[in-house]
Design a protein around this motif. Structure first.
Motif, PDB file in Angstrom:
ATOM      1  N   LEU A  46       0.858  -1.183   0.000  1.00 13.08           N
ATOM      2  CA  LEU A  46       0.000   0.000   0.000  1.00 13.08           C
ATOM      3  C   LEU A  46       0.890   1.226   0.000  1.00 13.08           C
ATOM      4  O   LEU A  46       1.558   1.523   1.002  1.00 13.08           O
ATOM      5  CB  LEU A  46      -0.912  -0.009   1.238  1.00 13.08           C
ATOM      6  N   GLY A  47       0.928   1.903  -1.145  1.00 10.46           N
ATOM      7  CA  GLY A  47       1.773   3.085  -1.268  1.00 10.46           C
ATOM      8  C   GLY A  47       1.227   4.233  -0.441  1.00 10.46           C
ATOM      9  O   GLY A  47       0.049   4.261  -0.059  1.00 10.46           O
ATOM     10  N   ALA A  48       2.097   5.204  -0.184  1.00 12.31           N
ATOM     11  CA  ALA A  48       1.697   6.372   0.597  1.00 12.31           C
ATOM     12  C   ALA A  48       0.613   7.184  -0.120  1.00 12.31           C
ATOM     13  O   ALA A  48      -0.051   8.007   0.490  1.00 12.31           O
ATOM     14  CB  ALA A  48       2.917   7.243   0.877  1.00 12.31           C
ATOM     15  N   ASP A  49       0.419   6.927  -1.408  1.00 13.68           N
ATOM     16  CA  ASP A  49      -0.628   7.611  -2.164  1.00 13.68           C
ATOM     17  C   ASP A  49      -1.966   6.880  -2.070  1.00 13.68           C
ATOM     18  O   ASP A  49      -2.935   7.269  -2.700  1.00 13.68           O
ATOM     19  CB  ASP A  49      -0.211   7.747  -3.638  1.00 13.68           C
ATOM     20  N   GLY A  50      -2.003   5.789  -1.321  1.00 16.75           N
ATOM     21  CA  GLY A  50      -3.249   5.044  -1.150  1.00 16.75           C
ATOM     22  C   GLY A  50      -3.500   4.002  -2.224  1.00 16.75           C
ATOM     23  O   GLY A  50      -4.510   3.299  -2.181  1.00 16.75           O
ATOM     24  N   GLU A  70       8.627  -8.869  -4.195  1.00 21.38           N
ATOM     25  CA  GLU A  70       8.692  -7.611  -3.440  1.00 21.38           C
ATOM     26  C   GLU A  70       9.379  -6.532  -4.264  1.00 21.38           C
ATOM     27  O   GLU A  70       8.962  -5.371  -4.279  1.00 21.38           O
ATOM     28  CB  GLU A  70       9.456  -7.819  -2.127  1.00 21.38           C
ATOM     29  N   GLN A  71      10.461  -6.917  -4.952  1.00 25.51           N
ATOM     30  CA  GLN A  71      11.186  -5.948  -5.781  1.00 25.51           C
ATOM     31  C   GLN A  71      10.315  -5.461  -6.937  1.00 25.51           C
ATOM     32  O   GLN A  71      10.355  -4.284  -7.299  1.00 25.51           O
ATOM     33  CB  GLN A  71      12.469  -6.569  -6.315  1.00 25.51           C
ATOM     34  N   SER A  72       9.523  -6.363  -7.513  1.00 27.75           N
ATOM     35  CA  SER A  72       8.627  -5.973  -8.602  1.00 27.75           C
ATOM     36  C   SER A  72       7.610  -4.944  -8.115  1.00 27.75           C
ATOM     37  O   SER A  72       7.322  -3.964  -8.811  1.00 27.75           O
ATOM     38  CB  SER A  72       7.896  -7.198  -9.154  1.00 27.75           C
ATOM     39  N   ALA A  73       7.078  -5.161  -6.922  1.00 23.84           N
ATOM     40  CA  ALA A  73       6.100  -4.220  -6.361  1.00 23.84           C
ATOM     41  C   ALA A  73       6.743  -2.866  -6.073  1.00 23.84           C
ATOM     42  O   ALA A  73       6.163  -1.810  -6.362  1.00 23.84           O
ATOM     43  CB  ALA A  73       5.482  -4.809  -5.094  1.00 23.84           C
ATOM     44  N   ILE A  74       7.955  -2.896  -5.540  1.00 27.80           N
ATOM     45  CA  ILE A  74       8.675  -1.650  -5.254  1.00 27.80           C
ATOM     46  C   ILE A  74       8.957  -0.885  -6.550  1.00 27.80           C
ATOM     47  O   ILE A  74       8.850   0.337  -6.608  1.00 27.80           O
ATOM     48  CB  ILE A  74       9.996  -1.951  -4.502  1.00 27.80           C
ATOM     49  N   GLN A  75       9.308  -1.616  -7.607  1.00 30.26           N
ATOM     50  CA  GLN A  75       9.556  -0.965  -8.902  1.00 30.26           C
ATOM     51  C   GLN A  75       8.298  -0.272  -9.406  1.00 30.26           C
ATOM     52  O   GLN A  75       8.348   0.854  -9.901  1.00 30.26           O
ATOM     53  CB  GLN A  75      10.038  -1.998  -9.926  1.00 30.26           C
ATOM     54  N   GLY A  76       7.163  -0.952  -9.290  1.00 32.80           N
ATOM     55  CA  GLY A  76       5.905  -0.358  -9.739  1.00 32.80           C
ATOM     56  C   GLY A  76       5.565   0.898  -8.964  1.00 32.80           C
ATOM     57  O   GLY A  76       5.118   1.899  -9.539  1.00 32.80           O
ATOM     58  N   MET A  77       5.770   0.835  -7.651  1.00 26.24           N
ATOM     59  CA  MET A  77       5.492   1.998  -6.804  1.00 26.24           C
ATOM     60  C   MET A  77       6.361   3.178  -7.225  1.00 26.24           C
ATOM     61  O   MET A  77       5.873   4.298  -7.386  1.00 26.24           O
ATOM     62  CB  MET A  77       5.754   1.629  -5.337  1.00 26.24           C
ATOM     63  N   ASN A  78       7.638   2.915  -7.424  1.00 27.58           N
ATOM     64  CA  ASN A  78       8.537   3.998  -7.819  1.00 27.58           C
ATOM     65  C   ASN A  78       8.234   4.517  -9.215  1.00 27.58           C
ATOM     66  O   ASN A  78       8.353   5.714  -9.481  1.00 27.58           O
ATOM     67  CB  ASN A  78       9.998   3.540  -7.721  1.00 27.58           C
ATOM     68  N   THR A  79       7.799   3.635 -10.100  1.00 24.96           N
ATOM     69  CA  THR A  79       7.441   4.064 -11.450  1.00 24.96           C
ATOM     70  C   THR A  79       6.274   5.051 -11.421  1.00 24.96           C
ATOM     71  O   THR A  79       6.180   5.946 -12.257  1.00 24.96           O
ATOM     72  CB  THR A  79       7.083   2.834 -12.313  1.00 24.96           C
ATOM     73  N   ALA A  80       5.421   4.898 -10.411  1.00 28.08           N
ATOM     74  CA  ALA A  80       4.297   5.823 -10.239  1.00 28.08           C
ATOM     75  C   ALA A  80       4.706   7.086  -9.490  1.00 28.08           C
ATOM     76  O   ALA A  80       3.872   7.948  -9.226  1.00 28.08           O
ATOM     77  CB  ALA A  80       3.161   5.116  -9.496  1.00 28.08           C
ATOM     78  N   PHE A 109      13.634  -1.679   3.209  1.00 26.98           N
ATOM     79  CA  PHE A 109      14.142  -0.768   4.238  1.00 26.98           C
ATOM     80  C   PHE A 109      14.429   0.618   3.659  1.00 26.98           C
ATOM     81  O   PHE A 109      14.239   1.633   4.326  1.00 26.98           O
ATOM     82  CB  PHE A 109      15.410  -1.372   4.848  1.00 26.98           C
ATOM     83  N   GLU A 110      14.860   0.656   2.419  1.00 29.23           N
ATOM     84  CA  GLU A 110      15.172   1.935   1.763  1.00 29.23           C
ATOM     85  C   GLU A 110      13.968   2.876   1.768  1.00 29.23           C
ATOM     86  O   GLU A 110      14.107   4.082   1.903  1.00 29.23           O
ATOM     87  CB  GLU A 110      15.615   1.660   0.316  1.00 29.23           C
ATOM     88  N   PHE A 111      12.786   2.309   1.605  1.00 26.81           N
ATOM     89  CA  PHE A 111      11.595   3.134   1.428  1.00 26.81           C
ATOM     90  C   PHE A 111      10.682   3.201   2.643  1.00 26.81           C
ATOM     91  O   PHE A 111       9.937   4.162   2.781  1.00 26.81           O
ATOM     92  CB  PHE A 111      10.797   2.630   0.211  1.00 26.81           C
TER      93      PHE A 111
END
Ligand code: ZN
Length: 144
Positions: A46-50, A70-80, A109-111
Protein backbone atom coordinates in the motif's frame (compact mmCIF):
# COMPACT_ATOMS: atom_id res chain seq x y z
CA UNK A 1 20.79 7.48 13.65
CA UNK A 2 17.28 6.92 12.40
CA UNK A 3 14.70 6.35 15.09
CA UNK A 4 12.14 3.62 14.64
CA UNK A 5 8.96 2.98 16.59
CA UNK A 6 9.66 0.79 19.60
CA UNK A 7 8.59 -2.80 19.16
CA UNK A 8 6.01 -2.44 21.92
CA UNK A 9 3.96 -0.10 19.73
CA UNK A 10 3.80 -2.50 16.82
CA UNK A 11 0.56 -4.12 15.83
CA UNK A 12 -0.66 -6.09 12.86
CA UNK A 13 -2.02 -4.16 9.92
CA UNK A 14 -5.74 -3.49 10.00
CA UNK A 15 -8.09 -6.06 8.50
CA UNK A 16 -9.18 -3.85 5.61
CA UNK A 17 -5.61 -3.21 4.47
CA UNK A 18 -4.66 -6.85 4.91
CA UNK A 19 -7.64 -8.08 2.88
CA UNK A 20 -7.02 -5.53 0.13
CA UNK A 21 -3.34 -6.39 -0.16
CA UNK A 22 -3.88 -10.14 0.14
CA UNK A 23 -6.22 -10.13 -2.86
CA UNK A 24 -3.71 -8.19 -4.93
CA UNK A 25 -0.82 -10.40 -3.80
CA UNK A 26 -2.75 -13.56 -4.69
CA UNK A 27 -3.58 -12.17 -8.13
CA UNK A 28 0.09 -11.35 -8.68
CA UNK A 29 1.07 -14.80 -7.41
CA UNK A 30 -0.97 -16.35 -10.21
CA UNK A 31 1.21 -14.48 -12.72
CA UNK A 32 4.56 -15.41 -11.22
CA UNK A 33 7.11 -16.61 -13.78
CA UNK A 34 8.89 -19.42 -11.97
CA UNK A 35 9.63 -22.20 -14.48
CA UNK A 36 12.91 -23.13 -12.75
CA UNK A 37 12.16 -23.14 -9.04
CA UNK A 38 8.37 -23.56 -9.30
CA UNK A 39 8.31 -21.33 -6.23
CA UNK A 40 5.73 -18.66 -6.91
CA UNK A 41 5.42 -15.52 -4.83
CA UNK A 42 3.06 -12.56 -5.00
CA UNK A 43 3.48 -9.30 -3.14
CA UNK A 44 1.35 -6.21 -2.78
CA UNK A 45 2.06 -3.02 -0.94
CA UNK A 46 0.00 0.00 0.00
CA UNK A 47 1.77 3.09 -1.27
CA UNK A 48 1.70 6.37 0.60
CA UNK A 49 -0.63 7.61 -2.16
CA UNK A 50 -3.25 5.04 -1.15
CA UNK A 51 -2.74 2.91 -4.24
CA UNK A 52 -1.90 -0.77 -4.28
CA UNK A 53 1.25 -1.89 -6.10
CA UNK A 54 1.62 -5.59 -6.76
CA UNK A 55 4.41 -7.72 -8.09
CA UNK A 56 5.36 -11.32 -8.70
CA UNK A 57 8.68 -13.09 -8.93
CA UNK A 58 10.17 -13.25 -12.41
CA UNK A 59 12.86 -15.86 -12.96
CA UNK A 60 15.42 -16.03 -15.72
CA UNK A 61 17.47 -18.80 -17.35
CA UNK A 62 20.42 -16.79 -16.08
CA UNK A 63 19.42 -17.36 -12.47
CA UNK A 64 21.13 -14.31 -11.07
CA UNK A 65 18.79 -12.09 -13.05
CA UNK A 66 15.74 -13.35 -11.19
CA UNK A 67 13.68 -10.67 -9.49
CA UNK A 68 11.58 -11.18 -6.39
CA UNK A 69 7.91 -10.27 -6.04
CA UNK A 70 8.69 -7.61 -3.44
CA UNK A 71 11.19 -5.95 -5.78
CA UNK A 72 8.63 -5.97 -8.60
CA UNK A 73 6.10 -4.22 -6.36
CA UNK A 74 8.67 -1.65 -5.25
CA UNK A 75 9.56 -0.96 -8.90
CA UNK A 76 5.90 -0.36 -9.74
CA UNK A 77 5.49 2.00 -6.80
CA UNK A 78 8.54 4.00 -7.82
CA UNK A 79 7.44 4.06 -11.45
CA UNK A 80 4.30 5.82 -10.24
CA UNK A 81 6.46 8.37 -8.44
CA UNK A 82 5.70 7.07 -4.96
CA UNK A 83 8.60 6.62 -2.57
CA UNK A 84 6.99 5.29 0.58
CA UNK A 85 4.59 2.56 1.61
CA UNK A 86 2.69 1.68 4.76
CA UNK A 87 2.04 -2.04 4.49
CA UNK A 88 3.10 -5.10 2.51
CA UNK A 89 1.61 -8.57 2.09
CA UNK A 90 3.77 -11.40 0.77
CA UNK A 91 1.80 -14.44 -0.41
CA UNK A 92 3.18 -17.89 -1.16
CA UNK A 93 2.24 -21.51 -0.80
CA UNK A 94 5.21 -22.12 1.43
CA UNK A 95 4.99 -23.51 4.95
CA UNK A 96 5.81 -21.56 7.00
CA UNK A 97 4.92 -18.49 4.92
CA UNK A 98 7.88 -17.15 2.95
CA UNK A 99 9.38 -13.96 4.29
CA UNK A 100 11.38 -11.49 2.19
CA UNK A 101 14.93 -12.57 1.27
CA UNK A 102 17.91 -10.60 2.47
CA UNK A 103 18.16 -8.48 -0.67
CA UNK A 104 14.48 -7.57 -0.50
CA UNK A 105 14.78 -6.65 3.15
CA UNK A 106 17.33 -3.99 2.27
CA UNK A 107 15.22 -2.77 -0.66
CA UNK A 108 12.11 -2.52 1.53
CA UNK A 109 14.14 -0.77 4.24
CA UNK A 110 15.17 1.94 1.76
CA UNK A 111 11.59 3.13 1.43
CA UNK A 112 9.74 2.19 4.58
CA UNK A 113 11.59 0.88 7.64
CA UNK A 114 8.44 1.32 9.69
CA UNK A 115 6.06 -0.46 7.31
CA UNK A 116 4.02 -3.39 8.51
CA UNK A 117 4.54 -6.70 6.74
CA UNK A 118 2.31 -9.75 6.71
CA UNK A 119 3.72 -12.98 5.26
CA UNK A 120 0.87 -15.38 4.58
CA UNK A 121 0.33 -18.70 2.87
CA UNK A 122 -2.52 -20.70 1.33
CA UNK A 123 -3.26 -22.30 4.71
CA UNK A 124 -3.83 -18.91 6.29
CA UNK A 125 -0.65 -19.11 8.35
CA UNK A 126 0.59 -15.60 8.91
CA UNK A 127 3.63 -13.81 10.23
CA UNK A 128 3.19 -10.15 11.14
CA UNK A 129 6.41 -8.18 11.38
CA UNK A 130 7.86 -4.77 10.64
CA UNK A 131 10.47 -4.02 7.97
CA UNK A 132 12.93 -2.77 10.60
CA UNK A 133 12.50 -6.06 12.46
CA UNK A 134 13.26 -8.00 9.28
CA UNK A 135 16.44 -5.96 8.86
CA UNK A 136 17.74 -4.57 12.16
CA UNK A 137 20.31 -1.83 11.65
CA UNK A 138 19.73 -1.80 7.89
CA UNK A 139 22.06 0.25 5.73
CA UNK A 140 21.17 3.90 5.02
CA UNK A 141 23.19 6.67 3.47
CA UNK A 142 23.79 9.47 5.95
CA UNK A 143 21.12 12.12 5.49
CA UNK A 144 21.16 15.68 6.79
ZN1 ZN B 1 13.74 -11.20 -2.42
Amino acid sequence: MVAFPPAATLSAMDTYTFTLLLGAAQAAYAHAYAPYSHFQVGAALLGADGQVYAGCNVENASYGLTRCAEQSAIQGMNTAGVRQFDALVVYSESTPPASPCGACRQILFEFAPGAKVACVNHLGERLDIQVSELLPHGFRMAQE
